[in-house]
Scaffold this motif. Structure first.
Motif, PDB file in Angstrom:
ATOM      1  N   ARG A   7       1.153   4.672  -5.598  1.00  0.00           N
ATOM      2  CA  ARG A   7      -0.242   4.734  -5.206  1.00  0.00           C
ATOM      3  C   ARG A   7      -0.810   3.330  -5.033  1.00  0.00           C
ATOM      4  O   ARG A   7      -0.199   2.323  -5.391  1.00  0.00           O
ATOM      5  N   LYS A   8      -2.032   3.281  -4.504  1.00  0.00           N
ATOM      6  CA  LYS A   8      -2.690   2.009  -4.190  1.00  0.00           C
ATOM      7  C   LYS A   8      -2.779   1.099  -5.416  1.00  0.00           C
ATOM      8  O   LYS A   8      -2.446  -0.086  -5.350  1.00  0.00           O
ATOM      9  N   ALA A   9      -3.227   1.648  -6.552  1.00  0.00           N
ATOM     10  CA  ALA A   9      -3.414   0.836  -7.753  1.00  0.00           C
ATOM     11  C   ALA A   9      -2.074   0.316  -8.277  1.00  0.00           C
ATOM     12  O   ALA A   9      -1.984  -0.838  -8.741  1.00  0.00           O
ATOM     13  N   GLU A  10      -1.030   1.138  -8.219  1.00  0.00           N
ATOM     14  CA  GLU A  10       0.290   0.717  -8.698  1.00  0.00           C
ATOM     15  C   GLU A  10       0.835  -0.431  -7.857  1.00  0.00           C
ATOM     16  O   GLU A  10       1.418  -1.384  -8.385  1.00  0.00           O
ATOM     17  N   ILE A  11       0.647  -0.335  -6.548  1.00  0.00           N
ATOM     18  CA  ILE A  11       1.150  -1.373  -5.641  1.00  0.00           C
ATOM     19  C   ILE A  11       0.389  -2.676  -5.856  1.00  0.00           C
ATOM     20  O   ILE A  11       0.977  -3.769  -5.879  1.00  0.00           O
ATOM     21  N   ALA A  12      -0.937  -2.575  -6.032  1.00  0.00           N
ATOM     22  CA  ALA A  12      -1.743  -3.778  -6.268  1.00  0.00           C
ATOM     23  C   ALA A  12      -1.319  -4.475  -7.553  1.00  0.00           C
ATOM     24  O   ALA A  12      -1.234  -5.705  -7.615  1.00  0.00           O
ATOM     25  N   GLU A  13      -1.025  -3.691  -8.575  1.00  0.00           N
ATOM     26  CA  GLU A  13      -0.623  -4.275  -9.867  1.00  0.00           C
ATOM     27  C   GLU A  13       0.762  -4.898  -9.783  1.00  0.00           C
ATOM     28  O   GLU A  13       1.023  -5.952 -10.366  1.00  0.00           O
ATOM     29  N   ALA A  14       1.634  -4.245  -9.026  1.00  0.00           N
ATOM     30  CA  ALA A  14       3.024  -4.705  -8.962  1.00  0.00           C
ATOM     31  C   ALA A  14       3.191  -5.968  -8.131  1.00  0.00           C
ATOM     32  O   ALA A  14       3.931  -6.880  -8.518  1.00  0.00           O
ATOM     33  N   CYS A  15       2.525  -6.040  -6.973  1.00  0.00           N
ATOM     34  CA  CYS A  15       2.795  -7.177  -6.082  1.00  0.00           C
ATOM     35  C   CYS A  15       1.541  -7.802  -5.469  1.00  0.00           C
ATOM     36  O   CYS A  15       1.661  -8.676  -4.604  1.00  0.00           O
ATOM     37  N   GLY A  16       0.375  -7.352  -5.876  1.00  0.00           N
ATOM     38  CA  GLY A  16      -0.857  -7.976  -5.396  1.00  0.00           C
ATOM     39  C   GLY A  16      -1.267  -7.585  -3.994  1.00  0.00           C
ATOM     40  O   GLY A  16      -2.254  -8.100  -3.468  1.00  0.00           O
ATOM     41  N   ALA A  17      -0.524  -6.694  -3.374  1.00  0.00           N
ATOM     42  CA  ALA A  17      -0.855  -6.261  -2.006  1.00  0.00           C
ATOM     43  C   ALA A  17      -1.844  -5.095  -2.053  1.00  0.00           C
ATOM     44  O   ALA A  17      -1.767  -4.231  -2.925  1.00  0.00           O
ATOM     45  N   VAL A  18      -2.754  -5.102  -1.103  1.00  0.00           N
ATOM     46  CA  VAL A  18      -3.746  -4.029  -1.021  1.00  0.00           C
ATOM     47  C   VAL A  18      -3.345  -3.062   0.092  1.00  0.00           C
ATOM     48  O   VAL A  18      -3.159  -3.465   1.237  1.00  0.00           O
ATOM     49  N   VAL A  19      -3.208  -1.803  -0.262  1.00  0.00           N
ATOM     50  CA  VAL A  19      -2.927  -0.771   0.735  1.00  0.00           C
ATOM     51  C   VAL A  19      -4.271  -0.335   1.330  1.00  0.00           C
ATOM     52  O   VAL A  19      -5.095   0.286   0.654  1.00  0.00           O
ATOM     53  N   GLY A  20      -4.487  -0.692   2.598  1.00  0.00           N
ATOM     54  CA  GLY A  20      -5.752  -0.349   3.237  1.00  0.00           C
ATOM     55  C   GLY A  20      -5.819   1.120   3.619  1.00  0.00           C
ATOM     56  O   GLY A  20      -6.809   1.810   3.355  1.00  0.00           O
ATOM     57  N   LEU A  21      -4.739   1.614   4.230  1.00  0.00           N
ATOM     58  CA  LEU A  21      -4.669   3.002   4.694  1.00  0.00           C
ATOM     59  C   LEU A  21      -3.254   3.519   4.518  1.00  0.00           C
ATOM     60  O   LEU A  21      -2.294   2.754   4.643  1.00  0.00           O
ATOM     61  N   ARG A  22      -3.128   4.813   4.254  1.00  0.00           N
ATOM     62  CA  ARG A  22      -1.794   5.402   4.186  1.00  0.00           C
ATOM     63  C   ARG A  22      -1.879   6.880   4.547  1.00  0.00           C
ATOM     64  O   ARG A  22      -2.843   7.570   4.217  1.00  0.00           O
ATOM     65  N   ASP A  23      -0.870   7.348   5.256  1.00  0.00           N
ATOM     66  CA  ASP A  23      -0.730   8.770   5.609  1.00  0.00           C
ATOM     67  C   ASP A  23      -1.989   9.334   6.279  1.00  0.00           C
ATOM     68  O   ASP A  23      -2.428  10.440   5.966  1.00  0.00           O
ATOM     69  N   ILE A  24      -2.585   8.569   7.190  1.00  0.00           N
ATOM     70  CA  ILE A  24      -3.787   9.033   7.900  1.00  0.00           C
ATOM     71  C   ILE A  24      -3.351   9.819   9.134  1.00  0.00           C
ATOM     72  O   ILE A  24      -2.569   9.331   9.946  1.00  0.00           O
ATOM     73  N   SER A  25      -3.864  11.027   9.288  1.00  0.00           N
ATOM     74  CA  SER A  25      -3.539  11.812  10.471  1.00  0.00           C
ATOM     75  C   SER A  25      -4.651  12.812  10.750  1.00  0.00           C
ATOM     76  O   SER A  25      -4.886  13.713   9.959  1.00  0.00           O
TER      77      SER A  25
END
Length: 387
Positions: A7-25
């Motif tokens: 999830r967004k929070a896990e990715i931010a904590e792990a590598c500092g990257a921000v997921v702006g959008l995911r699985d949008i349809s």
């Protein structure tokens, strides 16, 4: 990490990257107002700006009228933007050293449209948004609401197919904001543009009408009409998001109308009409022709006083108090309260059902099931709603 379900929070904590959008349809229909909404950081503005590639998506496709926008080169993209997209920003983005006329015509100037032609188009847009007489003024001489109208006029003057509106009214005072919402609805009736509107305010989304794409943490959590989202929230988050909304502001007449109500025909005898209405009660009943179109109503008092051999046509009240099924209840309560029964019709005038004060009260008092969700009422006249 996204592909592994992080999830967004896990990715931010792990590598500092921000997921702006995911699985949008989802799809945007031609001529509709679609509202992208969510709290700050939900990704709604990022999604809007991906549509015209002001923000570059790292994967996926954005298809507009058969054209994959993500595959366009720089020159092709600029030409496509000019043709297809108009943008209205939150903070007006007017050029302070230009008059309102010059600001509104700026997009056409970029396209090298001749002066006379762009002046005519700009003046038409200015008049359309109610700024005629202010075209020679500068932005600082206009109120915030008027500046926002000028920004909208600039987008309209370019005659783009799609308007992208990024929190366009959020910087305005509440009263001016409501006026602008009403203005946009009226303009949409005339122009039938395709509008994607970003907002964090659910009341604003309801006021604008049309479908809502509700977002959280860069993902879409539910898509639907306001009444669908309020009545059937897909997640606990959505339920919390909509819990303050007044049902009367989202329910439509067609959702509350009694579709099983007695309907009379003009050639029925009074005796037949009395037999049809005896077990149902009521103060008035709609009358329809052979095509199902509402042509009037018969009041109970008239039916009771008539000869059994008369026909319904002779008792017809030609003022049936008709309302369209798409009308929201908050604008109808006065009429429903003052009338015995209101006929609810579709755009072609065909009867959907009858609406009384009792129907409205029943809908608002729909019993709650476990967990705060509404249980469907067995009557076909009522739909599941949240109270």
């Amino acid at each position: 990490m996204i592909s592994k379900g992080k999830r967004k929070a896990e990715i931010a904590e792990a590598c500092g990257a921000v997921v702006g959008l995911r699985d949008i349809s989802f799809q945007v229909r031609e001529g509709e107002i679609l509202v992208l909404m969510g709290l700050s950081g939900s990704g709604k503005s990022t999604l809007l700006r991906c549509m015209n590639r002001l923000v570059e998506p790292t994967c996926g496709r954005i298809v507009v009228d058969g054209v994959d926008v993500t595959k366009l080169g720089r020159k092709e993209l600029l030409a496509f933007r000019q043709k297809m997209f108009g943008m209205v920003f939150q903070h007006f983005a007017l050029l302070p050293n230009r008059t309102i006329l010059a600001n509104v015509g700026f997009g056409l100037e970029i396209k090298n449209v001749p002066v006379a032609e762009r002046t005519e188009a700009a003046m038409q847009a200015i008049e359309l948004v109610g700024l005629k007489g202010w075209e020679s003024k500068y932005p600082h001489e206009l109120s915030g609401g008027m500046q926002q109208r000028a920004g909208l006029a600039r987008a309209l003057a370019a005659d783009a197919e799609i308007l992208l509106m990024d929190e366009a009214f959020s910087a305005l005072d509440p009263l001016i904001r409501r006026d602008m919402q009403a203005e946009l609805r009226e303009l949409q009736k005339k122009l039938r543009k395709t509008i994607v509107f970003v907002s964090h305010d659910l009341d604003e989304a309801i006021a604008l009408g049309g479908r809502i794409v509700l977002m959280k943490d860069g993902e879409v959590v539910q898509v639907g009409l306001p009444e669908e989202i309020v009545a059937r929230p897909a997640t606990d988050y959505v339920e919390r998001f909509v819990e303050h909304i007044d049902l009367v502001a989202v329910l439509r007449a067609e959702q509350v109308a009694d579709r099983s109500a007695v309907v009379l025909a003009p050639m029925q005898t009074v005796a037949e009409a009395r037999a049809a209405t005896a077990s149902r009660g009521g103060d008035a009943w709609p009358v329809t022709d052979r095509e199902g179109k509402c042509i009037g109503r018969v009041r109970a008092a008239s039916l009771a006083a008539a000869s059994p051999h008369e026909t319904v046509a002779g008792l017809l009240d030609r003022d049936p108090c008709v309302i369209e099924g798409s009308a929201r209840l908050d604008g109808l309560l006065g009429r429903v309260a003052s009338e015995a029964a209101v006929a609810v019709v579709d755009p072609d005038g065909r009867l959907i059902g009858s609406l009384t004060s009792r129907d409205v009260v029943q809908a608002l008092a729909a019993r709650l099931g476990a967990g705060g969700h509404v249980q469907a009422d067995p009557s076909p006249a009522l739909r599941a709603v949240r109270s």
